[in-house]
Design an enzyme around this catalytic site. Structure first.
Site, PDB file in Angstrom:
ATOM      1  CB  THR A 157       4.179  -1.082  18.157  1.00 33.82           C
ATOM      2  OG1 THR A 157       3.388   0.067  18.410  1.00 33.82           O
ATOM      3  CG2 THR A 157       3.521  -2.272  18.840  1.00 33.82           C
ATOM      4  CG  ASP A 158       4.357   3.918  20.326  1.00 35.10           C
ATOM      5  OD1 ASP A 158       3.579   3.204  19.676  1.00 35.10           O
ATOM      6  OD2 ASP A 158       4.390   5.168  20.221  1.00 35.10           O
ATOM      7  CD  GLU A 159      -0.742   1.298  18.695  1.00 38.35           C
ATOM      8  OE1 GLU A 159      -1.663   0.520  19.003  1.00 38.35           O
ATOM      9  OE2 GLU A 159      -0.817   2.110  17.768  1.00 38.35           O
ATOM     10  CE1 TYR A 187       0.202  -4.136  15.318  1.00 39.51           C
ATOM     11  CE2 TYR A 187      -0.046  -2.185  16.695  1.00 39.51           C
ATOM     12  CZ  TYR A 187       0.715  -2.947  15.825  1.00 39.51           C
ATOM     13  OH  TYR A 187       1.971  -2.525  15.464  1.00 39.51           O
ATOM     14  CE  LYS A 221       4.539  -5.785  16.496  1.00 43.98           C
ATOM     15  NZ  LYS A 221       5.233  -6.353  15.297  1.00 43.98           N
TER      16      LYS A 221
HETATM   17  P1  NAD Z   1       2.030  -3.158   6.986  1.00 41.03           P
HETATM   18  O1  NAD Z   1       0.689  -3.641   7.417  1.00 41.03           O
HETATM   19  O2  NAD Z   1       2.134  -2.024   6.042  1.00 41.03           O
HETATM   20  O3  NAD Z   1       2.853  -4.360   6.334  1.00 41.03           O
HETATM   21  C1  NAD Z   1       2.864  -5.648   6.882  1.00 41.03           C
HETATM   22  C2  NAD Z   1       3.480  -6.585   5.847  1.00 41.03           C
HETATM   23  O4  NAD Z   1       3.522  -7.903   6.429  1.00 41.03           O
HETATM   24  C3  NAD Z   1       2.671  -6.687   4.558  1.00 41.03           C
HETATM   25  O5  NAD Z   1       3.523  -6.595   3.439  1.00 41.03           O
HETATM   26  C4  NAD Z   1       2.027  -8.063   4.649  1.00 41.03           C
HETATM   27  O6  NAD Z   1       1.794  -8.653   3.381  1.00 41.03           O
HETATM   28  C5  NAD Z   1       3.063  -8.819   5.460  1.00 41.03           C
HETATM   29  N1  NAD Z   1       2.478  -9.976   6.161  1.00 41.03           N
HETATM   30  C6  NAD Z   1       1.368  -9.985   6.929  1.00 41.03           C
HETATM   31  N2  NAD Z   1       1.135 -11.229   7.376  1.00 41.03           N
HETATM   32  C7  NAD Z   1       2.145 -12.010   6.889  1.00 41.03           C
HETATM   33  C8  NAD Z   1       2.477 -13.375   7.018  1.00 41.03           C
HETATM   34  N3  NAD Z   1       1.711 -14.215   7.723  1.00 41.03           N
HETATM   35  N4  NAD Z   1       3.586 -13.829   6.415  1.00 41.03           N
HETATM   36  C9  NAD Z   1       4.363 -12.991   5.679  1.00 41.03           C
HETATM   37  N5  NAD Z   1       4.087 -11.688   5.514  1.00 41.03           N
HETATM   38  C10 NAD Z   1       3.000 -11.203   6.119  1.00 41.03           C
HETATM   39  O7  NAD Z   1       2.795  -2.863   8.333  1.00 41.03           O
HETATM   40  P2  NAD Z   1       3.871  -1.712   8.675  1.00 41.03           P
HETATM   41  O8  NAD Z   1       3.143  -0.512   9.083  1.00 41.03           O
HETATM   42  O9  NAD Z   1       4.883  -1.677   7.616  1.00 41.03           O
HETATM   43  O10 NAD Z   1       4.516  -2.346  10.001  1.00 41.03           O
HETATM   44  C11 NAD Z   1       5.616  -3.249   9.909  1.00 41.03           C
HETATM   45  C12 NAD Z   1       6.009  -3.679  11.306  1.00 41.03           C
HETATM   46  O11 NAD Z   1       6.351  -2.531  12.084  1.00 41.03           O
HETATM   47  C13 NAD Z   1       4.900  -4.385  12.081  1.00 41.03           C
HETATM   48  O12 NAD Z   1       5.489  -5.415  12.833  1.00 41.03           O
HETATM   49  C14 NAD Z   1       4.337  -3.317  12.997  1.00 41.03           C
HETATM   50  O13 NAD Z   1       3.806  -3.874  14.169  1.00 41.03           O
HETATM   51  C15 NAD Z   1       5.586  -2.506  13.278  1.00 41.03           C
HETATM   52  N6  NAD Z   1       5.380  -1.089  13.604  1.00 41.03           N
HETATM   53  C16 NAD Z   1       4.617  -0.302  12.761  1.00 41.03           C
HETATM   54  C17 NAD Z   1       4.504   1.063  13.031  1.00 41.03           C
HETATM   55  C18 NAD Z   1       3.703   1.976  12.131  1.00 41.03           C
HETATM   56  O14 NAD Z   1       3.485   3.137  12.503  1.00 41.03           O
HETATM   57  N7  NAD Z   1       3.268   1.550  10.966  1.00 41.03           N
HETATM   58  C19 NAD Z   1       5.123   1.595  14.161  1.00 41.03           C
HETATM   59  C20 NAD Z   1       5.858   0.757  15.005  1.00 41.03           C
HETATM   60  C21 NAD Z   1       5.991  -0.586  14.697  1.00 41.03           C
HETATM   61  O1  DAU Z   2       2.259   3.703  17.646  1.00 38.78           O
HETATM   62  C1  DAU Z   2       2.714   2.810  16.677  1.00 38.78           C
HETATM   63  C2  DAU Z   2       1.543   2.247  15.926  1.00 38.78           C
HETATM   64  O2  DAU Z   2       1.065   3.293  15.097  1.00 38.78           O
HETATM   65  C3  DAU Z   2       1.857   1.020  15.104  1.00 38.78           C
HETATM   66  O3  DAU Z   2       2.247  -0.016  15.960  1.00 38.78           O
HETATM   67  C4  DAU Z   2       0.649   0.588  14.272  1.00 38.78           C
HETATM   68  O4  DAU Z   2       1.006  -0.489  13.423  1.00 38.78           O
HETATM   69  C5  DAU Z   2       0.209   1.760  13.429  1.00 38.78           C
HETATM   70  O5  DAU Z   2      -0.959   1.427  12.716  1.00 38.78           O
HETATM   71  C6  DAU Z   2      -0.046   2.985  14.304  1.00 38.78           C
HETATM   72  O6  DAU Z   2      -1.217   2.797  15.151  1.00 38.78           O
HETATM   73  P1  DAU Z   2      -2.272   3.959  15.386  1.00 38.78           P
HETATM   74  O7  DAU Z   2      -3.544   3.337  15.782  1.00 38.78           O
HETATM   75  O8  DAU Z   2      -1.725   5.023  16.243  1.00 38.78           O
HETATM   76  O9  DAU Z   2      -2.336   4.548  13.863  1.00 38.78           O
HETATM   77  P2  DAU Z   2      -3.544   5.045  12.972  1.00 38.78           P
HETATM   78  O10 DAU Z   2      -2.960   5.711  11.789  1.00 38.78           O
HETATM   79  O11 DAU Z   2      -4.567   3.993  12.755  1.00 38.78           O
HETATM   80  O12 DAU Z   2      -4.214   6.178  13.891  1.00 38.78           O
HETATM   81  C7  DAU Z   2      -3.453   7.285  14.332  1.00 38.78           C
HETATM   82  C8  DAU Z   2      -4.374   8.127  15.205  1.00 38.78           C
HETATM   83  O13 DAU Z   2      -5.391   8.711  14.380  1.00 38.78           O
HETATM   84  C9  DAU Z   2      -5.110   7.357  16.265  1.00 38.78           C
HETATM   85  O14 DAU Z   2      -5.251   8.158  17.422  1.00 38.78           O
HETATM   86  C10 DAU Z   2      -6.472   7.095  15.645  1.00 38.78           C
HETATM   87  C11 DAU Z   2      -6.685   8.321  14.790  1.00 38.78           C
HETATM   88  N1  DAU Z   2      -7.489   8.105  13.564  1.00 38.78           N
HETATM   89  C12 DAU Z   2      -7.152   7.087  12.738  1.00 38.78           C
HETATM   90  C13 DAU Z   2      -7.865   6.853  11.589  1.00 38.78           C
HETATM   91  C14 DAU Z   2      -7.501   5.708  10.680  1.00 38.78           C
HETATM   92  C15 DAU Z   2      -8.529   8.971  13.249  1.00 38.78           C
HETATM   93  O15 DAU Z   2      -8.827   9.931  13.996  1.00 38.78           O
HETATM   94  N2  DAU Z   2      -9.234   8.738  12.099  1.00 38.78           N
HETATM   95  C16 DAU Z   2      -8.956   7.699  11.266  1.00 38.78           C
HETATM   96  O16 DAU Z   2      -9.673   7.544  10.250  1.00 38.78           O
END
Ligand code: NAD
Ligand code: DAU
Length: 360
Positions: A135-137, A161, A165
């Site tokens: 992630t970019d975080e 989180y 990562k």
């Molecule tokens: P998500 O939370 O939707 O899905 C995570 C999946 O991992 C789920 O299906 C869960 O059951 C599985 N999981 C969790 N713990 C596990 C374990 N111990 N063993 C096996 N499976 C397990 O997450 P996502 O948003 O799809 O993110 C996927 C990946 O991409 C993560 O590594 C996250 O850090 C990364 N990522 C997410 C975003 C985003 O915006 N969502 C952006 C950048 C990177």
């Molecule tokens: O940047 C990549 C990341 O993006 C991933 O690594 C994470 O897995 C993914 O969850 C996401 O993280 P964020 O914290 O940016 O996503 P989230 O959707 O939780 O929040 C997006 C923005 O919106 C953040 O600034 C918080 C804000 N927010 C979020 C929620 C859930 C609100 O204002 N209200 C809300 O209820």
């Protein structure tokens, strides 16, 4: 790339990746290892194209014996490692699970791959690949005028989180440098699109808006994220698996950096248009500013020059087209929404995260 072990393939991005790969890679077999935590569901894996090339295994990435068995049983040559605890707010309420899954789990996966590919040589190390989805975080928060994150920006994570990562990324690089494990890493920005669990900003706002519930904007809503449509992310990972240089990291992003409040307004406008008889129009009337997230990163932005120049990848979806497709998907899939919202624990999470925040 003949047999890909996808971890976390029942979650949001993982299931989109499984679906995408089965569609565009007709010779590839996918082994999908997922623990089916609250974030993973078999609902995400219904009606897969090429389903006969998909094997689902419910299990934990921390279970070394299971991972060892799967790598050998299926002669896995490629690992696409998505499994993680992924929600920042949940990491604030309970960091321990993030350490276990994201750090320990990644180390288990890396060590199993090292043993299988470099020691036991179940496949030629030259054709093996461990791809880590990050992630970019990990880079922390940008000030308004700071340049976008590059692959060499130093790590400065803010939340449990992102710290977990960051640690997992360090382990991946350590396995590459110490043991010669063939790895690639992507650090990607915020994804959105079909099948995203409605705890994250975009699906939460869509579903609350449809149901006339408050739209909880943290703080002033001027935090900036770089939004990427999920299929674009899947395409980038495939490009890296096929042509990315071993040992390299690639930043992936959407070249879209609006403040959160603009995203929420965009969703409200789409709901007004697509639900012309809704009693909740104008949906902006549902917006409530609530207590901010502790340690909230103010701004992310990704410099994606490297992946564009080396691999010719570029995001295909604009925020307008992607957001419209996403809102439409949630409107068209009430059965998916109902299955997720009826899940044990979903409402408890919403109550836990939002009850004390209040309107501001
Ligand atoms: P998500 O939370 O939707 O899905 C995570 C999946 O991992 C789920 O299906 C869960 O059951 C599985 N999981 C969790 N713990 C596990 C374990 N111990 N063993 C096996 N499976 C397990 O997450 P996502 O948003 O799809 O993110 C996927 C990946 O991409 C993560 O590594 C996250 O850090 C990364 N990522 C997410 C975003 C985003 O915006 N969502 C952006 C950048 C990177
Ligand atoms: O940047 C990549 C990341 O993006 C991933 O690594 C994470 O897995 C993914 O969850 C996401 O993280 P964020 O914290 O940016 O996503 P989230 O959707 O939780 O929040 C997006 C923005 O919106 C953040 O600034 C918080 C804000 N927010 C979020 C929620 C859930 C609100 O204002 N209200 C809300 O209820």
């Amino acid at each position: 790339m003949k047999t890909v072990l996808v971890t976390g393939g029942a979650g949001f991005i993982g299931s989109n990746f499984v679906r995408y790969m089965l569609r565009v890679e007709p010779a590839v077999k996918i082994i999908n290892l997922d623990a089916l935590t609250y974030a993973g569901t078999l609902e995400n894996l219904k009606t897969l194209p090429g389903a006969d090339r998909h094997v689902f295994v419910q299990g934990d990435i921390c279970d070394r014996a299971l991972v060892d068995k799967l790598l050998r049983e299926h002669t896995v040559d490629t690992i696409a490692h998505f499994a993680a605890e992924s929600h920042v707010d949940r990491s604030i309420h309970g960091p321990g699970l993030f350490v276990q899954t994201n750090i320990v789990g990644t180390q288990v996966m890396l060590d199993a791959a090292r043993q299988a590919w470099l020691v036991d040589k179940i496949v030629e190390p030259a054709v093996a690949r461990f791809h880590h989805v990050s992630t970019d975080e990990v880079f922390g928060s940008l000030k308004p005028k700071d340049p976008a994150f590059t692959e060499t920006t130093h790590y400065d994570p803010s939340s449990p989180y992102s710290a977990s990562k960051a640690a997992s990324d360090h382990l991946v690089r350590a396995y590459a440098r110490t043991y010669g494990l063939p790895v690639t890493i992507t650090n990607c920005s915020n994804n959105y699109g079909p099948h995203q669990f409605p705890e994250k900003l975009i699906p939460l706002m869509i579903l609350n808006g449809i149901n006339g519930r408050p739209l909880p904007v943290y703080g002033d809503g001027q935090q900036i994220r770089d939004w990427l449509y999920v299929e674009d992310h899947c395409e980038a990972i495939r490009a890296i698996l096929k042509n990315g240089r071993v040992g390299e990291t690639y930043n992936i992003g959407g070249d879209n950096q609006p403040p959160n409040l603009d995203i929420v307004h965009g969703i409200c406008a789409l709901l007004d248009e697509l639900l012309p008889t809704s009693p909740h129009r104008p949906h902006t009337s549902l917006i409530q500013h609530v207590t901010d997230r502790p340690g909230h990163d103010r701004r992310y932005a990704m410099n994606i020059t490297k992946v564009k120049a080396e691999l010719g990848w570029t995001p295909r979806h604009s925020l307008q087209t992607g957001l419209r497709a996403t809102v439409q998907w949630y409107l068209d899939h009430p059965e998916w929404v109902a299955a997720i919202q009826q899940q044990a624990g979903y409402q408890q999470w919403i109550d836990r995260n939002y009850a004390k925040r209040g309107g501001k």
